[in-house]
Enzyme design. Structure first.
Site, PDB file in Angstrom:
ATOM      1  N   ASP A   1     -25.401  87.191 -12.107  1.00  0.00           N
ATOM      2  CA  ASP A   1     -25.249  85.847 -11.542  1.00  0.00           C
ATOM      3  C   ASP A   1     -26.056  85.734 -10.260  1.00  0.00           C
ATOM      4  OD1 ASP A   1     -23.666  83.213 -11.715  1.00  0.00           O
ATOM      5  OD2 ASP A   1     -23.488  83.834  -9.615  1.00  0.00           O
TER       6      ASP A   1
ATOM      7  N   TYR B   1     -29.440  82.982  -2.574  1.00  0.00           N
ATOM      8  CA  TYR B   1     -28.960  84.296  -2.148  1.00  0.00           C
ATOM      9  C   TYR B   1     -30.054  85.107  -1.455  1.00  0.00           C
ATOM     10  CZ  TYR B   1     -25.070  83.043  -5.233  1.00  0.00           C
ATOM     11  OH  TYR B   1     -24.029  82.392  -5.846  1.00  0.00           O
TER      12      TYR B   1
ATOM     13  N   LYS C   1     -29.512  79.479 -10.020  1.00  0.00           N
ATOM     14  CA  LYS C   1     -29.015  78.170  -9.575  1.00  0.00           C
ATOM     15  C   LYS C   1     -30.071  77.417  -8.769  1.00  0.00           C
ATOM     16  CE  LYS C   1     -24.587  80.514  -9.232  1.00  0.00           C
ATOM     17  NZ  LYS C   1     -24.824  81.844  -8.647  1.00  0.00           N
TER      18      LYS C   1
ATOM     19  N   HIS D   1     -26.450  74.126  -8.074  1.00  0.00           N
ATOM     20  CA  HIS D   1     -25.605  74.975  -7.221  1.00  0.00           C
ATOM     21  C   HIS D   1     -24.469  74.182  -6.551  1.00  0.00           C
ATOM     22  CE1 HIS D   1     -25.878  78.989  -4.815  1.00  0.00           C
ATOM     23  NE2 HIS D   1     -24.623  78.589  -4.906  1.00  0.00           N
TER      24      HIS D   1
HETATM   25  N1  NAP Z   1     -21.646  78.825  -7.396  1.00  0.00           N
HETATM   26  C1  NAP Z   1     -21.253  79.033  -6.160  1.00  0.00           C
HETATM   27  O1  NAP Z   1     -21.218  78.131  -5.310  1.00  0.00           O
HETATM   28  C2  NAP Z   1     -20.804  80.413  -5.781  1.00  0.00           C
HETATM   29  C3  NAP Z   1     -20.118  80.630  -4.576  1.00  0.00           C
HETATM   30  C4  NAP Z   1     -19.699  81.903  -4.263  1.00  0.00           C
HETATM   31  C5  NAP Z   1     -19.960  82.958  -5.123  1.00  0.00           C
HETATM   32  N2  NAP Z   1     -20.666  82.736  -6.277  1.00  0.00           N
HETATM   33  C6  NAP Z   1     -20.984  83.859  -7.201  1.00  0.00           C
HETATM   34  O2  NAP Z   1     -19.796  84.562  -7.506  1.00  0.00           O
HETATM   35  C7  NAP Z   1     -19.974  85.928  -7.198  1.00  0.00           C
HETATM   36  C8  NAP Z   1     -18.643  86.563  -6.825  1.00  0.00           C
HETATM   37  O3  NAP Z   1     -18.057  85.903  -5.733  1.00  0.00           O
HETATM   38  P1  NAP Z   1     -17.987  86.551  -4.282  1.00  0.00           P
HETATM   39  O4  NAP Z   1     -19.082  87.516  -4.106  1.00  0.00           O
HETATM   40  O5  NAP Z   1     -17.839  85.425  -3.336  1.00  0.00           O
HETATM   41  O6  NAP Z   1     -16.563  87.278  -4.299  1.00  0.00           O
HETATM   42  P2  NAP Z   1     -15.851  88.447  -5.113  1.00  0.00           P
HETATM   43  O7  NAP Z   1     -16.742  89.029  -6.131  1.00  0.00           O
HETATM   44  O8  NAP Z   1     -14.533  87.916  -5.536  1.00  0.00           O
HETATM   45  O9  NAP Z   1     -15.537  89.506  -3.977  1.00  0.00           O
HETATM   46  C9  NAP Z   1     -16.525  90.297  -3.382  1.00  0.00           C
HETATM   47  C10 NAP Z   1     -15.875  91.099  -2.257  1.00  0.00           C
HETATM   48  O10 NAP Z   1     -14.857  91.936  -2.793  1.00  0.00           O
HETATM   49  C11 NAP Z   1     -15.135  93.311  -2.538  1.00  0.00           C
HETATM   50  N3  NAP Z   1     -14.804  94.030  -3.775  1.00  0.00           N
HETATM   51  C12 NAP Z   1     -15.494  94.003  -4.944  1.00  0.00           C
HETATM   52  N4  NAP Z   1     -14.877  94.755  -5.863  1.00  0.00           N
HETATM   53  C13 NAP Z   1     -13.768  95.266  -5.280  1.00  0.00           C
HETATM   54  C14 NAP Z   1     -12.733  96.116  -5.739  1.00  0.00           C
HETATM   55  N5  NAP Z   1     -12.720  96.607  -6.964  1.00  0.00           N
HETATM   56  N6  NAP Z   1     -11.737  96.427  -4.866  1.00  0.00           N
HETATM   57  C15 NAP Z   1     -11.748  95.939  -3.607  1.00  0.00           C
HETATM   58  N7  NAP Z   1     -12.708  95.134  -3.114  1.00  0.00           N
HETATM   59  C16 NAP Z   1     -13.715  94.794  -3.951  1.00  0.00           C
HETATM   60  C17 NAP Z   1     -16.611  93.358  -2.180  1.00  0.00           C
HETATM   61  O11 NAP Z   1     -16.882  94.363  -1.244  1.00  0.00           O
HETATM   62  P3  NAP Z   1     -17.971  95.540  -1.539  1.00  0.00           P
HETATM   63  O12 NAP Z   1     -19.276  94.866  -1.811  1.00  0.00           O
HETATM   64  O13 NAP Z   1     -17.948  96.335  -0.280  1.00  0.00           O
HETATM   65  O14 NAP Z   1     -17.437  96.298  -2.719  1.00  0.00           O
HETATM   66  C18 NAP Z   1     -16.835  91.996  -1.539  1.00  0.00           C
HETATM   67  O15 NAP Z   1     -16.454  92.003  -0.186  1.00  0.00           O
HETATM   68  C19 NAP Z   1     -21.013  85.909  -6.075  1.00  0.00           C
HETATM   69  O16 NAP Z   1     -21.581  87.165  -5.824  1.00  0.00           O
HETATM   70  C20 NAP Z   1     -21.949  84.878  -6.615  1.00  0.00           C
HETATM   71  O17 NAP Z   1     -22.773  85.445  -7.629  1.00  0.00           O
HETATM   72  C21 NAP Z   1     -21.063  81.482  -6.633  1.00  0.00           C
END
Ligand code: NAP
Length: 320
Positions: A38, A43, A72, A105
């Site tokens: 994704d 980014y 996006k 996006h």
């Molecule tokens: N369309 C949009 O507007 C939008 C907005 C936000 C996000 N996104 C997409 O969604 C993806 C995921 O969302 P996100 O990155 O915001 O949040 P997320 O994946 O829910 O959480 C990421 C965070 O959780 C930690 N983490 C990951 N796996 C873990 C585990 N097994 N145990 C404990 N902590 C863990 C990571 O730290 P570490 O890296 O240190 O492991 C990081 O700080 C993004 O990367 C992006 O591709 C899209």
């Protein structure tokens, strides 16, 4: 692997993956079995993502057709004449000749910033000004959608969809879309379950992808959430984790796929890459699913209505 509208249900999220780690993380993710990435222009790491993909393909870890790559369209490229160049820039950076899915996006149009001036351009028109401010452009979303449809017709993207749309915008989109949106990507986790919006998208035959599936964790480093807001601490999550012999994070992620959404967790740690994909040899029972869903507080961590005013000097709610 389980699929949501043809897309692998677990993807690797790439937001905030540091450039210096990104190519290796993408390579390791593909080596660990991820077949869904994704990405997004915003980014700022698509060239490094492309390097990781290219290495993985060159080493024979998988074929291009086995990978699902989403990207996006950023806010500054909403005007119809900028949609195709923005996609071509993303494709060049990713070293691909097509995308599996291209998403708008945000339902927010901003003034165009040329690639050579700044890429990715971010939210501020003139970041170095004494009082930098987020600006808006008068581009109706239907015009952006028509330009997205042209990308499908040209074979540059297989499917198109939207992020961060509410139910009103979805109804509107379906009133004019010649090529129907395949996917809605929205923030969703146990503190923001979004049941009605998900039901509506599914009624429109769209897949739903939950971003930030772990809730607060992504927003701690941005100071947009407090440590006490982590859903991993919740008793029902911990009790389920103890019963199934998995981590609380795996329970929250499993809840996400078991309710029918795709999830795209991000991590920069190799051991968590594997942890976040190991969700298919256990399941939650109905009571656990219901108890985790009942944690909902409608708590949105990624809210332009809050962060645009706080960081970009403009009040710009989109969900209220
Ligand atoms: N369309 C949009 O507007 C939008 C907005 C936000 C996000 N996104 C997409 O969604 C993806 C995921 O969302 P996100 O990155 O915001 O949040 P997320 O994946 O829910 O959480 C990421 C965070 O959780 C930690 N983490 C990951 N796996 C873990 C585990 N097994 N145990 C404990 N902590 C863990 C990571 O730290 P570490 O890296 O240190 O492991 C990081 O700080 C993004 O990367 C992006 O591709 C899209």
């Amino acid at each position: 692997m389980l699929r949501v509208k043809g897309m692998p249900a677990v993807g690797f999220g790439l937001w905030k993956l540091a450039k210096e780690d990104c190519a290796e993380c993408v390579y390791q993710a593909i080596a660990a079995g991820y077949r869904h990435l994704d990405s997004a222009s915003d980014y700022g790491n698509e060239a490094e993502v492309g390097e990781g993909i290219a290495r993985a393909l060159a080493d024979g870890l998988c074929q291009r057709e086995e990978l699902w790559v989403t990207s996006k369209l950023w806010n500054t490229y909403h005007a119809p004449e900028h949609v195709r160049p923005a996609l071509l820039k993303t494709l060049a950076d990713l070293r691909l000749d097509y995308l599996d899915l291209y998403l708008i996006h945000f339902p927010i149009a901003q003034p165009f910033v040329p690639f050579e001036k700044r890429y990715p351009p971010g939210w501020l028109l003139e970041p170095d000004a004494t009082q930098p401010r987020m600006e808006l452009a008068a581009v109706p979303l239907y015009q952006t959608w028509q330009a997205m449809e042209a990308l499908v017709e040209e074979g540059l993207v297989k499917q198109i969809g939207v992020c961060n749309y509410n139910s009103g915008l979805l109804h509107d989109l379906h009133s004019y879309a010649r090529i129907k949106p395949a996917m809605l990507q929205i923030e969703s986790h146990p503190y923001l379950t979004q049941e009605r919006l998900i039901q509506l998208a599914q009624q429109y035959d769209m897949g739903v992808t939950a971003f930030s599936p772990l809730g607060a964790l992504s927003y701690l480093e941005l100071e947009m959430a407090g440590a006490q807001e982590s859903v991993l601490q919740q008793e029902v999550v911990q009790a389920a984790a103890a019963r199934v012999g998995r981590t609380p994070a795996q329970v929250v992620l499993r809840w996400g796929i078991q309710r029918g959404t795709a999830i795209i967790p991000k991590t920069s740690r190799p051991e968590r890459l594997r942890e976040n994909l190991a969700l298919f040899d256990f399941s939650l029972n109905d009571d656990e699913m219901a108890a985790i869903s009942a944690l909902n507080q409608n708590r949105r961590f990624n809210d332009p209505g809050a962060f645009c005013a706080a960081a970009f000097n403009r009040f710009h709610p989109i969900y209220d």
